[in-house]
Design a protein around this motif. Structure first.
Motif, PDB file in Angstrom:
ATOM      1  N   GLY A  20      -3.871  -0.208  13.765  1.00 44.40           N
ATOM      2  CA  GLY A  20      -4.582   0.699  12.863  1.00 44.40           C
ATOM      3  C   GLY A  20      -3.636   1.637  12.145  1.00 44.40           C
ATOM      4  O   GLY A  20      -2.436   1.685  12.420  1.00 44.40           O
ATOM      5  N   LYS A  21      -4.213   2.418  11.222  1.00 40.53           N
ATOM      6  CA  LYS A  21      -3.392   3.343  10.434  1.00 40.53           C
ATOM      7  C   LYS A  21      -3.170   4.620  11.236  1.00 40.53           C
ATOM      8  O   LYS A  21      -4.110   5.170  11.801  1.00 40.53           O
ATOM      9  CB  LYS A  21      -4.136   3.654   9.134  1.00 40.53           C
ATOM     10  CG  LYS A  21      -3.297   4.363   8.116  1.00 40.53           C
ATOM     11  CD  LYS A  21      -3.991   4.382   6.777  1.00 40.53           C
ATOM     12  CE  LYS A  21      -3.306   5.352   5.850  1.00 40.53           C
ATOM     13  NZ  LYS A  21      -3.890   5.375   4.526  1.00 40.53           N
ATOM     14  N   ASP A  22      -1.922   5.064  11.286  1.00 40.00           N
ATOM     15  CA  ASP A  22      -1.624   6.243  12.108  1.00 40.00           C
ATOM     16  C   ASP A  22      -0.260   6.796  11.690  1.00 40.00           C
ATOM     17  O   ASP A  22       0.439   6.191  10.870  1.00 40.00           O
ATOM     18  CB  ASP A  22      -1.592   5.832  13.589  1.00 40.00           C
ATOM     19  CG  ASP A  22      -2.054   6.958  14.507  1.00 40.00           C
ATOM     20  OD1 ASP A  22      -1.851   8.123  14.139  1.00 40.00           O
ATOM     21  OD2 ASP A  22      -2.604   6.661  15.574  1.00 40.00           O
ATOM     22  N   THR A  23       0.139   7.909  12.281  1.00 39.98           N
ATOM     23  CA  THR A  23       1.480   8.417  12.000  1.00 39.98           C
ATOM     24  C   THR A  23       2.492   7.502  12.698  1.00 39.98           C
ATOM     25  O   THR A  23       2.167   6.851  13.698  1.00 39.98           O
ATOM     26  CB  THR A  23       1.682   9.838  12.574  1.00 39.98           C
ATOM     27  OG1 THR A  23       1.586   9.759  13.985  1.00 39.98           O
ATOM     28  CG2 THR A  23       0.653  10.809  12.034  1.00 39.98           C
ATOM     29  N   LYS A  24       3.718   7.495  12.182  1.00 47.31           N
ATOM     30  CA  LYS A  24       4.728   6.619  12.776  1.00 47.31           C
ATOM     31  C   LYS A  24       5.045   7.050  14.208  1.00 47.31           C
ATOM     32  O   LYS A  24       5.353   6.215  15.050  1.00 47.31           O
ATOM     33  CB  LYS A  24       5.986   6.583  11.897  1.00 47.31           C
ATOM     34  CG  LYS A  24       5.729   5.789  10.624  1.00 47.31           C
ATOM     35  CD  LYS A  24       6.916   5.731   9.685  1.00 47.31           C
ATOM     36  CE  LYS A  24       6.546   4.929   8.445  1.00 47.31           C
ATOM     37  NZ  LYS A  24       7.553   4.982   7.381  1.00 47.31           N
ATOM     38  N   ASP A  73       0.858  -1.186   0.000  1.00 45.57           N
ATOM     39  CA  ASP A  73       0.000   0.000   0.000  1.00 45.57           C
ATOM     40  C   ASP A  73       0.894   1.236   0.000  1.00 45.57           C
ATOM     41  O   ASP A  73       1.565   1.536   0.970  1.00 45.57           O
ATOM     42  CB  ASP A  73      -0.885  -0.049   1.264  1.00 45.57           C
ATOM     43  CG  ASP A  73      -1.812   1.158   1.365  1.00 45.57           C
ATOM     44  OD1 ASP A  73      -1.589   2.138   0.635  1.00 45.57           O
ATOM     45  OD2 ASP A  73      -2.747   1.093   2.177  1.00 45.57           O
ATOM     46  N   LYS A  74       0.876   1.989  -1.116  1.00 49.88           N
ATOM     47  CA  LYS A  74       1.834   3.108  -1.275  1.00 49.88           C
ATOM     48  C   LYS A  74       1.510   4.295  -0.354  1.00 49.88           C
ATOM     49  O   LYS A  74       2.345   5.172  -0.149  1.00 49.88           O
ATOM     50  CB  LYS A  74       1.848   3.600  -2.734  1.00 49.88           C
ATOM     51  CG  LYS A  74       2.552   2.627  -3.663  1.00 49.88           C
ATOM     52  CD  LYS A  74       4.075   2.713  -3.535  1.00 49.88           C
ATOM     53  CE  LYS A  74       4.743   1.664  -4.400  1.00 49.88           C
ATOM     54  NZ  LYS A  74       5.800   0.928  -3.766  1.00 49.88           N
ATOM     55  N   SER A  75       0.268   4.362   0.168  1.00 56.28           N
ATOM     56  CA  SER A  75      -0.083   5.508   1.021  1.00 56.28           C
ATOM     57  C   SER A  75       0.557   5.349   2.403  1.00 56.28           C
ATOM     58  O   SER A  75       0.554   6.273   3.205  1.00 56.28           O
ATOM     59  CB  SER A  75      -1.597   5.636   1.160  1.00 56.28           C
ATOM     60  OG  SER A  75      -2.102   4.573   1.942  1.00 56.28           O
ATOM     61  N   ILE A  76       1.065   4.160   2.683  1.00 52.47           N
ATOM     62  CA  ILE A  76       1.718   3.932   3.978  1.00 52.47           C
ATOM     63  C   ILE A  76       3.058   3.242   3.742  1.00 52.47           C
ATOM     64  O   ILE A  76       3.426   2.996   2.606  1.00 52.47           O
ATOM     65  CB  ILE A  76       0.832   3.053   4.909  1.00 52.47           C
ATOM     66  CG1 ILE A  76       0.466   1.732   4.204  1.00 52.47           C
ATOM     67  CG2 ILE A  76      -0.405   3.806   5.351  1.00 52.47           C
ATOM     68  CD1 ILE A  76      -0.265   0.758   5.092  1.00 52.47           C
ATOM     69  N   GLY A  77       3.754   2.949   4.810  1.00 54.67           N
ATOM     70  CA  GLY A  77       4.996   2.188   4.686  1.00 54.67           C
ATOM     71  C   GLY A  77       6.191   3.041   4.315  1.00 54.67           C
ATOM     72  O   GLY A  77       6.117   4.261   4.264  1.00 54.67           O
ATOM     73  N   PHE A  78       7.294   2.387   4.096  1.00 61.12           N
ATOM     74  CA  PHE A  78       8.591   2.984   3.823  1.00 61.12           C
ATOM     75  C   PHE A  78       8.755   4.488   4.061  1.00 61.12           C
ATOM     76  O   PHE A  78       8.801   4.899   5.197  1.00 61.12           O
ATOM     77  CB  PHE A  78       9.070   2.584   2.438  1.00 61.12           C
ATOM     78  CG  PHE A  78       9.672   1.198   2.471  1.00 61.12           C
ATOM     79  CD1 PHE A  78      10.550   0.844   3.482  1.00 61.12           C
ATOM     80  CD2 PHE A  78       9.327   0.238   1.538  1.00 61.12           C
ATOM     81  CE1 PHE A  78      11.105  -0.435   3.553  1.00 61.12           C
ATOM     82  CE2 PHE A  78       9.873  -1.040   1.591  1.00 61.12           C
ATOM     83  CZ  PHE A  78      10.765  -1.358   2.606  1.00 61.12           C
TER      84      PHE A  78
END
Ligand code: C5P
Length: 403
Positions: free
Chosen positions: A383-387, A358-363
């Motif tokens: 869940g999805k969140d800031t690092k 998923d390019k919107s998250i990760g690396f």
């Protein structure tokens, strides 16, 4: 816009309060500053006025606005109060309810959340009186930004340095984001030794070319800061990143390039470590032969032979004595299944899995979406969140589980 009332008392660390005012203002806070008389021996009201673009308060009896009582109104105005630096004298006065100047009168007249950043000579800090006064204030709900160890103006290298302005800013950001603020003394990481690896590795093919990956190092750096904030002593082994060096006194940084160098750095520290976060994206392969001269181009295809790098986490799993191991799994498919396999293969206690497909998250992204897979089959979806928030959530989940 959140409002910060900064109270500066008379220690040499008062110069750092100027930097703190600047950082808070740049981060979008409205800042008002109070100075004790002694603080003005080190820094001037004008410096704070110029940076905060607000009036500076030094005298309880200089009531410039007849519509209000300044030392009451200021505390009410603020969303948070920061006392930095807090001298032993100011801490003593506050814990005894003395209100004989602008700062102590304001602090006594307010119910606004207050953060205290002590700064003093190590013997003053360790003195039973000071320790007692701080304990009283802690039990009354004041939040402490513990001083770091390092060079003190009095010449000692010891505990007593005021917490770095950047860390104070981070702590306030966490507070305003309504993350649970963990008190150092209550955190299970306080006093523990943590090792964090972060970023990519660089595997050289020749003096100008290398094999690497897109890892930014953000989660490893965020974890290091969060651990240090909770009182852990952190060794951060970092591959090449574009991130600013953490300034936290509790973080030691070791910079490395290749998987082999990371392996050596990790091995040299492992025995004394209590918990490892293996967040680096270690290259699995390195050129079988690193060329000493630049490879010249030639017609046709080029085949390069790669050999395996050491699997650092696997090594740590095999040589585990008391250490708790947290691995990461960046996958593009079958995420849960691979995470479970990795737990076994690497003898880790937790694998934190995420989907790099998923390019919107990760690396390189500031965000991610993690799931924690524990060796006892427990699964926690963060869940999805800031690092930065995820680092806090990871530690929150581990607080009661890791020991
Ligand atoms: O084996 P895989 O790369 O999928 O596992 C990822 C985990 O293993 C990460 O925690 C990573 O830091 C670690 N790892 C390692 N040494 C390697 C490769 C991966 O420590 N050579």
């Amino acid at each position: 816009m959140k409002r910060i009332l900064l109270a500066v008392s008379g220690g040499i660390a008062a110069y750092k309060a100027i930097d703190l005012t600047s950082k808070l203002t740049q981060a979008g806070y409205e800042v008002r500053v109070m100075l004790t008389e002694n603080a003005q021996e080190f820094v001037t009201p004008l410096a704070f006025q110029a940076i905060s673009r607000n009036p500076v308060y030094t005298n309880t009896f200089k009531e410039e606005n007849p519509a209000e009582i300044q030392h009451v109104a200021l505390g009410d105005w603020a969303d948070a109060i920061v006392v930095a630096p807090a001298t032993a004298n100011l801490i003593a006065k506050l814990s005894n309810g003395i209100a004989d100047d602008m700062i102590t009168s304001t602090l006594l007249a307010t119910e606004t959340p207050t953060f205290i950043a002590p700064a003093m000579n190590v013997h003053m800090y360790e003195n039973n009186r000071t320790q007692h006064n701080m304990a009283v204030l802690k039990s009354d709900g004041y939040q402490f930004l513990e001083p770091g160890e390092g060079y003190l103006a009095c010449g000692y290298v010891a505990k007593g340095r005021m917490e770095e302005p950047l860390q104070i800013l981070t702590r306030l950001e966490t507070f305003f984001n309504e993350e649970p603020v963990t008190n150092h003394t209550h955190s299970s990481f306080a006093g523990k030794r943590a090792l964090v690896t972060a970023g990519p590795t660089i595997e050289e093919l020749d003096p100008v070319r290398y094999l690497s990956n897109h890892s930014s190092g953000k989660i490893g750096y965020a974890l290091s800061e969060a651990l240090a904030d909770r009182g852990a002593k952190v060794t951060l082994v970092s591959g090449p990143t574009h991130l600013a060096q953490p300034e936290h006194a509790n973080i030691e940084v070791i910079q490395v390039q290749s998987a082999e160098e990371m392996f050596e750095a990790v091995k040299s520290k492992y025995k004394q470590i209590d918990i490892v976060f293996k967040a680096a994206a270690v290259s699995d392969y390195t050129p079988a032969e690193a060329l000493t001269h630049k490879l010249k181009k030639q017609d046709g295809e080029l085949a390069v032979t790669f050999k395996r790098t050491p699997d650092i986490l696997k090594y740590l799993g095999e040589h585990k004595t008391h250490q708790y191991l947290v691995g990461f799994a960046a996958e593009t498919q079958h995420i849960t299944e691979y995470a479970q396999q990795k737990l076994q293969k690497k003898n880790a206690n937790v694998i934190i899995a995420n989907n790099v497909g998923d390019k919107s998250i990760g690396f390189s992204s500031d965000d991610n979406d993690y799931t924690m897979h524990f060796a006892n089959q427990e699964v926690i979806a963060l869940g999805k969140d800031t690092k930065i928030s995820l680092a806090a959530k990871i530690l929150d989940a581990l607080e009661t589980r890791w020991q």
